[in-house]
Write a protein that holds these residues in place. Sequence first.
Motif, mmCIF file in Angstrom:
data_model
loop_
_atom_site.group_PDB
_atom_site.id
_atom_site.type_symbol
_atom_site.label_atom_id
_atom_site.label_comp_id
_atom_site.label_asym_id
_atom_site.label_seq_id
_atom_site.Cartn_x
_atom_site.Cartn_y
_atom_site.Cartn_z
ATOM 1 N N PHE A 1 -23.675 34.786 -81.473
ATOM 2 C CA PHE A 1 -22.928 33.930 -82.397
ATOM 3 C C PHE A 1 -21.516 33.588 -81.913
ATOM 4 C CE2 PHE A 1 -26.438 35.136 -84.979
ATOM 5 C CZ PHE A 1 -26.632 34.033 -85.792
ATOM 6 N N GLU A 2 -21.135 34.046 -80.746
ATOM 7 C CA GLU A 2 -19.772 33.816 -80.243
ATOM 8 C C GLU A 2 -19.364 32.345 -80.311
ATOM 9 O OE1 GLU A 2 -17.057 34.513 -76.236
ATOM 10 O OE2 GLU A 2 -19.121 35.243 -76.259
ATOM 11 N N ALA A 3 -20.214 31.442 -79.890
ATOM 12 C CA ALA A 3 -19.873 30.014 -79.841
ATOM 13 C C ALA A 3 -19.711 29.385 -81.224
ATOM 14 C CB ALA A 3 -20.950 29.260 -79.064
ATOM 15 N N TYR A 4 -20.218 30.049 -82.266
ATOM 16 C CA TYR A 4 -20.201 29.479 -83.611
ATOM 17 C C TYR A 4 -19.101 30.050 -84.500
ATOM 18 C CZ TYR A 4 -24.775 28.189 -81.875
ATOM 19 O OH TYR A 4 -25.793 27.705 -81.105
ATOM 20 N N LEU A 5 -18.335 30.987 -83.989
ATOM 21 C CA LEU A 5 -17.335 31.672 -84.807
ATOM 22 C C LEU A 5 -16.109 30.803 -85.054
ATOM 23 C CD1 LEU A 5 -17.431 35.189 -83.123
ATOM 24 C CD2 LEU A 5 -18.507 34.507 -85.282
ATOM 25 N N ASP A 6 -15.669 30.795 -86.307
ATOM 26 C CA ASP A 6 -14.422 30.131 -86.672
ATOM 27 C C ASP A 6 -13.256 31.109 -86.587
ATOM 28 O OD1 ASP A 6 -15.633 27.579 -87.537
ATOM 29 O OD2 ASP A 6 -16.524 28.824 -89.113
ATOM 30 N N GLU A 7 -13.532 32.354 -86.932
ATOM 31 C CA GLU A 7 -12.501 33.395 -86.950
ATOM 32 C C GLU A 7 -13.109 34.722 -86.531
ATOM 33 O OE1 GLU A 7 -10.805 33.681 -90.873
ATOM 34 O OE2 GLU A 7 -10.299 31.554 -90.942
ATOM 35 N N ILE A 8 -12.223 35.649 -86.183
ATOM 36 C CA ILE A 8 -12.627 37.033 -85.982
ATOM 37 C C ILE A 8 -11.631 37.928 -86.699
ATOM 38 C CG2 ILE A 8 -13.867 36.637 -83.814
ATOM 39 C CD1 ILE A 8 -11.514 37.706 -82.282
ATOM 40 N N ILE A 9 -12.139 39.034 -87.196
ATOM 41 C CA ILE A 9 -11.295 40.071 -87.793
ATOM 42 C C ILE A 9 -11.655 41.353 -87.065
ATOM 43 C CG2 ILE A 9 -10.676 41.334 -89.875
ATOM 44 C CD1 ILE A 9 -11.742 38.892 -91.489
ATOM 45 N N ALA B 1 -10.163 32.732 -76.712
ATOM 46 C CA ALA B 1 -10.446 31.520 -77.488
ATOM 47 C C ALA B 1 -9.871 31.610 -78.904
ATOM 48 C CB ALA B 1 -11.954 31.278 -77.550
ATOM 49 N N PHE B 2 -9.326 32.776 -79.245
ATOM 50 C CA PHE B 2 -8.800 33.020 -80.593
ATOM 51 C C PHE B 2 -7.347 33.453 -80.510
ATOM 52 C CE2 PHE B 2 -13.310 33.683 -80.532
ATOM 53 C CZ PHE B 2 -13.755 33.089 -81.700
ATOM 54 N N GLU B 3 -6.560 33.010 -81.490
ATOM 55 C CA GLU B 3 -5.160 33.438 -81.542
ATOM 56 C C GLU B 3 -4.935 34.271 -82.793
ATOM 57 O OE1 GLU B 3 -2.394 30.182 -81.843
ATOM 58 O OE2 GLU B 3 -3.789 29.029 -83.069
ATOM 59 N N THR B 4 -4.135 35.317 -82.648
ATOM 60 C CA THR B 4 -3.818 36.184 -83.778
ATOM 61 C C THR B 4 -2.896 35.440 -84.733
ATOM 62 O OG1 THR B 4 -4.063 38.142 -82.387
ATOM 63 C CG2 THR B 4 -2.855 38.415 -84.458
ATOM 64 N N VAL B 5 -3.282 35.395 -85.997
ATOM 65 C CA VAL B 5 -2.485 34.708 -87.008
ATOM 66 C C VAL B 5 -1.853 35.687 -87.993
ATOM 67 C CG1 VAL B 5 -3.719 32.519 -86.806
ATOM 68 C CG2 VAL B 5 -4.517 34.241 -88.447
ATOM 69 N N ALA B 6 -2.370 36.913 -88.029
ATOM 70 C CA ALA B 6 -1.803 37.943 -88.912
ATOM 71 C C ALA B 6 -2.337 39.296 -88.461
ATOM 72 C CB ALA B 6 -2.185 37.684 -90.367
ATOM 73 N N ARG C 1 -7.760 36.674 -86.423
ATOM 74 C CA ARG C 1 -7.621 35.676 -85.367
ATOM 75 C C ARG C 1 -8.451 34.440 -85.715
ATOM 76 N NH1 ARG C 1 -8.488 39.449 -79.973
ATOM 77 N NH2 ARG C 1 -7.082 41.136 -80.605
ATOM 78 N N GLU C 2 -7.868 33.270 -85.412
ATOM 79 C CA GLU C 2 -8.564 32.009 -85.617
ATOM 80 C C GLU C 2 -8.865 31.378 -84.275
ATOM 81 O OE1 GLU C 2 -5.970 29.673 -88.088
ATOM 82 O OE2 GLU C 2 -6.403 30.880 -89.861
ATOM 83 N N ARG C 3 -9.963 30.622 -84.232
ATOM 84 C CA ARG C 3 -10.299 29.913 -82.996
ATOM 85 C C ARG C 3 -9.205 28.892 -82.698
ATOM 86 N NH1 ARG C 3 -14.559 29.540 -79.744
ATOM 87 N NH2 ARG C 3 -15.997 30.602 -81.164
ATOM 88 N N LYS C 4 -8.753 28.846 -81.465
ATOM 89 C CA LYS C 4 -7.713 27.904 -81.049
ATOM 90 C C LYS C 4 -8.263 26.491 -81.044
ATOM 91 C CE LYS C 4 -5.464 31.216 -77.958
ATOM 92 N NZ LYS C 4 -5.227 31.553 -76.549
ATOM 93 N N GLY C 5 -7.397 25.560 -81.405
ATOM 94 C CA GLY C 5 -7.757 24.150 -81.319
ATOM 95 C C GLY C 5 -8.721 23.649 -82.368
ATOM 96 N N VAL C 6 -8.828 24.393 -83.470
ATOM 97 C CA VAL C 6 -9.753 23.931 -84.530
ATOM 98 C C VAL C 6 -8.979 23.148 -85.561
ATOM 99 C CG1 VAL C 6 -11.306 24.684 -86.372
ATOM 100 C CG2 VAL C 6 -11.312 25.859 -84.177
#
Length: 168
Positions: free
Chosen positions: A109-117, A139-144, A163-168
Amino acid sequence: MTKKIVAIWAQDQKGVIGKEDRLPWHLPAELKHFKETTLNHAILMGRVTFDGMGRRLLPGRETLILTRNPEETIDGALVFQDVKSVLSWYQNQEKNLYILGGKQIFQLFEAYLDEIIVTQIHAQVEGDTYFPEDFDLTAFETVASKGFVKDEKNNYDFTIEYRERKGV
């Protein structure tokens, strides 16, 4: 609220996520966070992870199990054999989908992820399952993030990173 697909997991400093198909630590504060985050949403895990939980459904969540076995049936859960079927189900409903693992499920599911916690446990524990080394965390940036200090109930310090996916 816009629905999203989110991977959620905890790992130690070396990337350990499991031992003998179970969590190799007991952190009630982290479990509370997990419950609050996933409650009233859908969770997806592989059959091995489900077996490691004693085949127990988590209350207040719609449970999806991904397995290669077309004969598998689990009372109270939706069972899928491929990613495409899970994504089709996801598109036709309104809940967030939290990917719980294990390792192969994160990879699928890596390619389909919008965010990771990810919960970073500030310790090294014994384990036999590691988060996938080739997963592209860049591919993800820490937002909090939120830190927790060990106490009488929680054996380790840990930090939960959002973390949110960059460039979304």
